[in-house]
Design an enzyme around this catalytic site. Structure first.
Site, PDB file in Angstrom:
ATOM      1  N   CYS A  99     -31.728 -13.852   3.499  1.00 44.90           N
ATOM      2  CA  CYS A  99     -32.930 -14.254   2.747  1.00 44.90           C
ATOM      3  C   CYS A  99     -32.603 -14.635   1.307  1.00 44.90           C
ATOM      4  CB  CYS A  99     -33.990 -13.150   2.786  1.00 44.90           C
ATOM      5  SG  CYS A  99     -33.550 -11.673   1.833  1.00 44.90           S
ATOM      6  N   CYS A 124     -28.681 -10.601  -0.227  1.00 46.15           N
ATOM      7  CA  CYS A 124     -28.728 -10.812   1.217  1.00 46.15           C
ATOM      8  C   CYS A 124     -28.312 -12.248   1.522  1.00 46.15           C
ATOM      9  CB  CYS A 124     -30.146 -10.544   1.716  1.00 46.15           C
ATOM     10  SG  CYS A 124     -30.315 -10.866   3.478  1.00 46.15           S
ATOM     11  N   HIS A 179     -21.557 -13.061 -14.192  1.00 47.65           N
ATOM     12  CA  HIS A 179     -20.728 -12.800 -13.005  1.00 47.65           C
ATOM     13  C   HIS A 179     -21.376 -11.801 -12.041  1.00 47.65           C
ATOM     14  CE1 HIS A 179     -16.800 -14.250 -15.166  1.00 47.65           C
ATOM     15  NE2 HIS A 179     -17.600 -15.234 -14.826  1.00 47.65           N
ATOM     16  N   ASN A 221     -19.111  -8.837 -17.572  1.00 45.68           N
ATOM     17  CA  ASN A 221     -18.984  -7.514 -16.954  1.00 45.68           C
ATOM     18  C   ASN A 221     -20.090  -7.294 -15.932  1.00 45.68           C
ATOM     19  OD1 ASN A 221     -16.894  -7.232 -18.708  1.00 45.68           O
ATOM     20  ND2 ASN A 221     -18.046  -6.034 -20.202  1.00 45.68           N
ATOM     21  N   ARG A 263     -16.000   0.828  -7.242  1.00 41.28           N
ATOM     22  CA  ARG A 263     -16.366   0.465  -8.620  1.00 41.28           C
ATOM     23  C   ARG A 263     -17.769   1.005  -8.943  1.00 41.28           C
ATOM     24  NH1 ARG A 263     -12.149  -1.266  -7.631  1.00 41.28           N
ATOM     25  NH2 ARG A 263     -11.720   0.545  -8.911  1.00 41.28           N
ATOM     26  N   THR A 287     -12.296 -10.253 -24.066  1.00 42.91           N
ATOM     27  CA  THR A 287     -12.079 -11.085 -22.879  1.00 42.91           C
ATOM     28  C   THR A 287     -10.791 -11.891 -23.054  1.00 42.91           C
ATOM     29  OG1 THR A 287     -12.947 -12.885 -21.502  1.00 42.91           O
ATOM     30  CG2 THR A 287     -13.757 -12.799 -23.769  1.00 42.91           C
ATOM     31  N   ASP A 312     -20.887  -4.242 -14.911  1.00 41.97           N
ATOM     32  CA  ASP A 312     -21.490  -2.915 -15.114  1.00 41.97           C
ATOM     33  C   ASP A 312     -22.800  -3.085 -15.896  1.00 41.97           C
ATOM     34  OD1 ASP A 312     -21.042  -2.746 -18.073  1.00 41.97           O
ATOM     35  OD2 ASP A 312     -18.930  -2.800 -17.496  1.00 41.97           O
ATOM     36  N   CYS A 329     -35.676  -8.419   3.973  1.00 37.66           N
ATOM     37  CA  CYS A 329     -35.971  -9.127   5.227  1.00 37.66           C
ATOM     38  C   CYS A 329     -35.625  -8.299   6.464  1.00 37.66           C
ATOM     39  CB  CYS A 329     -35.234 -10.469   5.265  1.00 37.66           C
ATOM     40  SG  CYS A 329     -33.436 -10.308   5.419  1.00 37.66           S
TER      41      CYS A 329
HETATM   42  N1  APR Z   1     -10.887  -3.605 -27.071  1.00 38.11           N
HETATM   43  C1  APR Z   1     -10.834  -4.956 -27.127  1.00 38.11           C
HETATM   44  N2  APR Z   1     -10.214  -5.713 -26.221  1.00 38.11           N
HETATM   45  C2  APR Z   1      -9.590  -5.073 -25.211  1.00 38.11           C
HETATM   46  C3  APR Z   1      -9.603  -3.667 -25.083  1.00 38.11           C
HETATM   47  C4  APR Z   1     -10.286  -2.919 -26.080  1.00 38.11           C
HETATM   48  N3  APR Z   1     -10.354  -1.576 -26.068  1.00 38.11           N
HETATM   49  N4  APR Z   1      -8.907  -3.325 -23.970  1.00 38.11           N
HETATM   50  C5  APR Z   1      -8.498  -4.484 -23.424  1.00 38.11           C
HETATM   51  N5  APR Z   1      -8.903  -5.540 -24.175  1.00 38.11           N
HETATM   52  C6  APR Z   1      -8.739  -6.973 -23.928  1.00 38.11           C
HETATM   53  C7  APR Z   1      -7.420  -7.367 -23.319  1.00 38.11           C
HETATM   54  O1  APR Z   1      -6.466  -7.630 -24.340  1.00 38.11           O
HETATM   55  C8  APR Z   1      -7.796  -8.634 -22.546  1.00 38.11           C
HETATM   56  O2  APR Z   1      -7.666  -9.787 -23.360  1.00 38.11           O
HETATM   57  O3  APR Z   1      -9.714  -7.324 -22.967  1.00 38.11           O
HETATM   58  C9  APR Z   1      -9.275  -8.443 -22.222  1.00 38.11           C
HETATM   59  C10 APR Z   1      -9.577  -8.162 -20.770  1.00 38.11           C
HETATM   60  O4  APR Z   1      -9.230  -9.286 -20.023  1.00 38.11           O
HETATM   61  P1  APR Z   1      -9.504  -9.399 -18.465  1.00 38.11           P
HETATM   62  O5  APR Z   1      -9.019  -8.183 -17.797  1.00 38.11           O
HETATM   63  O6  APR Z   1      -8.954 -10.703 -18.027  1.00 38.11           O
HETATM   64  O7  APR Z   1     -11.104  -9.363 -18.363  1.00 38.11           O
HETATM   65  P2  APR Z   1     -12.154 -10.527 -18.595  1.00 38.11           P
HETATM   66  O8  APR Z   1     -11.675 -11.503 -19.601  1.00 38.11           O
HETATM   67  O9  APR Z   1     -13.475  -9.892 -18.812  1.00 38.11           O
HETATM   68  O10 APR Z   1     -12.143 -11.208 -17.164  1.00 38.11           O
HETATM   69  C11 APR Z   1     -13.003 -12.267 -16.887  1.00 38.11           C
HETATM   70  O11 APR Z   1     -12.255 -12.361 -14.644  1.00 38.11           O
HETATM   71  O12 APR Z   1     -11.513 -11.236 -12.797  1.00 38.11           O
HETATM   72  C12 APR Z   1     -12.576 -11.874 -13.350  1.00 38.11           C
HETATM   73  O13 APR Z   1     -14.841 -11.731 -12.811  1.00 38.11           O
HETATM   74  C13 APR Z   1     -13.820 -11.027 -13.474  1.00 38.11           C
HETATM   75  O14 APR Z   1     -15.471 -11.029 -15.246  1.00 38.11           O
HETATM   76  C14 APR Z   1     -14.084 -11.001 -14.965  1.00 38.11           C
HETATM   77  C15 APR Z   1     -13.399 -12.263 -15.448  1.00 38.11           C
END
Ligand code: APR
Length: 246
Positions: free
Chosen positions: A132, A129, A121, A104, A69, A189, A106, A151
């Protein structure tokens, strides 16, 4: 009158904007989401690579997963996109107090220039670490023999990622922001991971709640408005309402 005209009418009372961003914001930068078809959890199970137990059981596999990643994030193929950029423009306008709470790992919000970012997250470009407990920047691969720059212990470094079963970062600070939000924006999300999925329900009742997602989510019904479109298109629409037209 569209829902966004309605939002504009209420705009006069918007000062504090809280943005919750998820994998859908980085999707247009070429970073895979977790739960969509072709999402990361299709290739690897959460139990395999995203829990403290997984790291204890098979640190090599977990390191490899995050090394890949990190490598992709640092490759020339990945850069911030329009959605990140518009968020930065809104922050730079100084018209609002804005915080980006991102799930995210990133650094694309920062690369586009957004300053007030909380990585609840963790971050791919940091290592922690286990001896430490200090978090430090990392831009190369980690392995089970990596040495902590703080450390000097060997084999104690893990990705600074909040795994399932661990406590997200800065929750007290996040709560303070949520409590005074006038506009809560949830972008890209799926609303499947807590506590992020319940942030919308902890904002004040008068806070305007808007979701941007290409599809309906589990928690769509908790929002006042939704833009069913990509993060960048959604933010372009919203920008017209939040920033003075040139
Ligand atoms: N624009 C808008 N929404 C989008 C796009 C886009 N181009 N592409 C995908 N999506 C939406 C999808 O429809 C989905 O609802 O983004 C969402 C991504 O969902 P997840 O993959 O579940 O990601 P996220 O909600 O960020 O996950 C939360 O889960 O696995 C853990 O720690 C990880 O931070 C992450 C957390």
């Amino acid at each position: 009158m569209t829902i966004l005209d309605d939002l504009l009418q209420n705009n006069k009372s918007i000062k504090n904007i809280v943005i919750l961003s998820g994998a859908g914001v980085s999707a247009e930068s070429g970073i895979r989401t977790f739960r969509d078809s072709n999402g990361l959890w299709e290739d690897h199970s959460i139990e395999e690579v995203a829990t403290p137990e997984a790291f204890q059981k098979n640190p090599k596999l977990v390191h490899n997963f995050y090394n890949q990643r990190r490598k992709q994030l640092l490759s020339s193929e990945v850069n911030f996109n329009k959605a990140h950029q518009i968020i930065t423009e809104i922050e730079d306008s100084n018209l609002y107090n804005i915080v980006v709470i991102t799930q995210n790992v990133d650094d694309l919000h920062e690369r586009s220039g957004t300053k007030n970012v909380i990585h609840m997250h963790g971050e791919l470009l940091k290592t922690k670490c286990t001896s430490c407990n200090i978090s430090s920047p990392i831009d190369s691969d980690l392995n089970t023999l990596s040495i902590c720059s703080q450390c000097n212990e060997k084999g104690t470094l893990r990705p600074d990622i909040v795994w399932f079963g661990e406590m997200p970062y800065q929750l007290n600070e996040i709560e303070t922001y949520l409590n005074s939000a006038d506009l809560f924006l949830s972008i890209g999300t799926s609303g499947q991971v807590y506590p992020a999925a319940m942030f919308v329900s902890t904002t004040p009742s008068e806070c305007i709640k808007l979701e941007i997602n290409i599809e309906k989510t589990n928690i769509s019904n908790q929002f006042d408005y939704s833009i069913q479109d990509s993060s960048s298109k959604g933010m372009e629409i919203l920008k017209n309402y939040l920033l003075p037209q040139k």
